[in-house]
Design an enzyme around this catalytic site. Structure first.
Site, PDB file in Angstrom:
ATOM      1  CG  ASP A   1      -1.795   1.186   1.266  1.00 46.02           C
ATOM      2  OD1 ASP A   1      -2.382   1.684   0.099  1.00 46.02           O
ATOM      3  OD2 ASP A   1      -2.103   1.928   2.228  1.00 46.02           O
ATOM      4  CB  SER A   2       0.203   4.842  -0.535  1.00 50.97           C
ATOM      5  OG  SER A   2      -1.004   4.755   0.292  1.00 50.97           O
TER       6      SER A   2
ATOM      7  CE1 TYR B   1       2.836   5.614  -3.088  1.00 51.79           C
ATOM      8  CE2 TYR B   1       1.690   4.172  -4.106  1.00 51.79           C
ATOM      9  CZ  TYR B   1       2.696   4.520  -3.751  1.00 51.79           C
ATOM     10  OH  TYR B   1       3.948   3.874  -3.777  1.00 51.79           O
TER      11      TYR B   1
ATOM     12  CB  CYS C   1      -9.193   5.223   0.389  1.00 45.29           C
ATOM     13  SG  CYS C   1      -7.712   5.315   1.266  1.00 45.29           S
ATOM     14  CB  THR C   2      -6.616   0.115   1.971  1.00 48.23           C
ATOM     15  OG1 THR C   2      -5.494   0.828   1.479  1.00 48.23           O
ATOM     16  CG2 THR C   2      -7.193  -0.658   1.016  1.00 48.23           C
ATOM     17  CG  HIS C   3      -4.657   5.017   4.549  1.00 51.90           C
ATOM     18  ND1 HIS C   3      -4.389   4.587   3.179  1.00 51.90           N
ATOM     19  CD2 HIS C   3      -3.881   5.733   4.920  1.00 51.90           C
ATOM     20  CE1 HIS C   3      -3.133   4.766   3.372  1.00 51.90           C
ATOM     21  NE2 HIS C   3      -2.482   5.406   4.388  1.00 51.90           N
TER      22      HIS C   3
ATOM     23  CB  CYS D   1      -3.033   0.921  -2.573  1.00 53.33           C
ATOM     24  SG  CYS D   1      -2.997   2.451  -2.870  1.00 53.33           S
ATOM     25  CG  ASN D   2      -9.521   1.132  -2.999  1.00 54.96           C
ATOM     26  OD1 ASN D   2     -10.533   0.436  -3.351  1.00 54.96           O
ATOM     27  ND2 ASN D   2      -9.165   0.996  -1.661  1.00 54.96           N
TER      28      ASN D   2
END
Ligand code: DGL
Length: 257
Positions: free
Chosen positions: A12-13, A44, A186-188, A75-76
């Protein structure tokens, strides 16, 4: 080395992909995982497309050098920017991406309006635009770019007044709309799910794509005969382009949220 015993690379970012890593490790507890967060270059989602492509290719190359048997792009933003390039570059390695879970939200029985929260770059990209268009006759799909939100999470802001102010301003235009689903694209964002729920202020179902991505990973490993054969529990190793973020990655892996 027997390829089946190699670790799975998850990338991921920054810290967000740990939410996907958790789902993958829960579904595949005997696998080893190598998680790389590119926190030195996060976020990103507010960078130009070409730069995100370069960063994603570089991160994947680092995982491949370490001998991973599959790559999960957790990460989308990186998925929408570079998944096709990655699959072209590594045709013999399963490459699993993540995309906003618009389909289950739009197709749910009680669903008429769905808010999709994602980074500006994810929403701007063709891949997402096509996905949203494919379900627009089944639900009112509202795309909501969340500039700055991944960065707050990256800085360890999971609750508190700054996040509340951000989310209240974000949701203000929807205070009179009936919304049944919020998709965390978003994975965050799963790490601030409680704050999102609180600040949305009305009952709403909140979903993300982690479990679907983990299931897809298992399917691909099964199909290619790459599942680990051992019975002992797998281990998870954290790497980060900003090593000061590694303790936080571990903490998020274990955190209740
Ligand atoms: N976690 C990433 C995603 O799923 C992006 C966060 C960022 O902007 O770096 O889109």
């Amino acid at each position: 080395m027997d390829k089946r015993e190699a670790p799975i690379g998850v990338f991921d970012s920054g810290l967000g992909g740990v939410s996907v890593l958790r789902a993958c490790a829960a579904l595949l507890p005997r696998e080893d995982f190598l998680f790389f967060g590119d926190s030195a270059n996060a976020p990103y989602g507010e960078k130009p497309l070409d730069q995100v492509r370069d960063l994603t290719l570089r991160a994947a190359a680092g995982l491949v050098e370490r001998g991973v048997k599959a790559i999960v792009v957790a990460c989308n933003t990186a998925t929408s920017a570079a998944i096709t390039l990655l699959r072209e570059k590594y045709p013999d390695t399963p490459v699993i991406g993540i995309e906003p879970a618009v389909k289950p939200a739009a197709q749910a029985d009680n669903s008429s309006s769905v808010i999709v929260m994602a980074t500006p770059l994810t929403i701007q990209e063709d891949k997402y635009q096509k996905l949203a268009a494919a379900f627009c006759d089944q639900a009112n799909v509202i795309s909501l770019p969340c500039k700055g939100l991944a960065e707050l999470v990256e800085q360890g802001c999971f609750d508190g007044p700054e996040l509340d102010r951000y989310l209240q301003a974000l949701f203000l235009p929807f205070r009179h709309c009936s919304v049944e689903y919020i998709v965390l694209g978003c994975t965050h964002y799963p790490f601030v799910r409680s704050a999102i729920r609180k600040n949305f202020g009305r009952p709403v179902a909140i979903i993300d794509g982690s479990d679907g991505t983990a299931r897809q990973l298992r399917r691909q490993l099964e199909a290619k005969g790459l599942l680990r054969t051992g019975t002992e529990p797998g281990k998870v190793t954290f790497l980060n382009s900003d090593p000061s973020k590694i303790p936080m990655s571990r903490a998020l892996f274990d955190m209740e949220y």
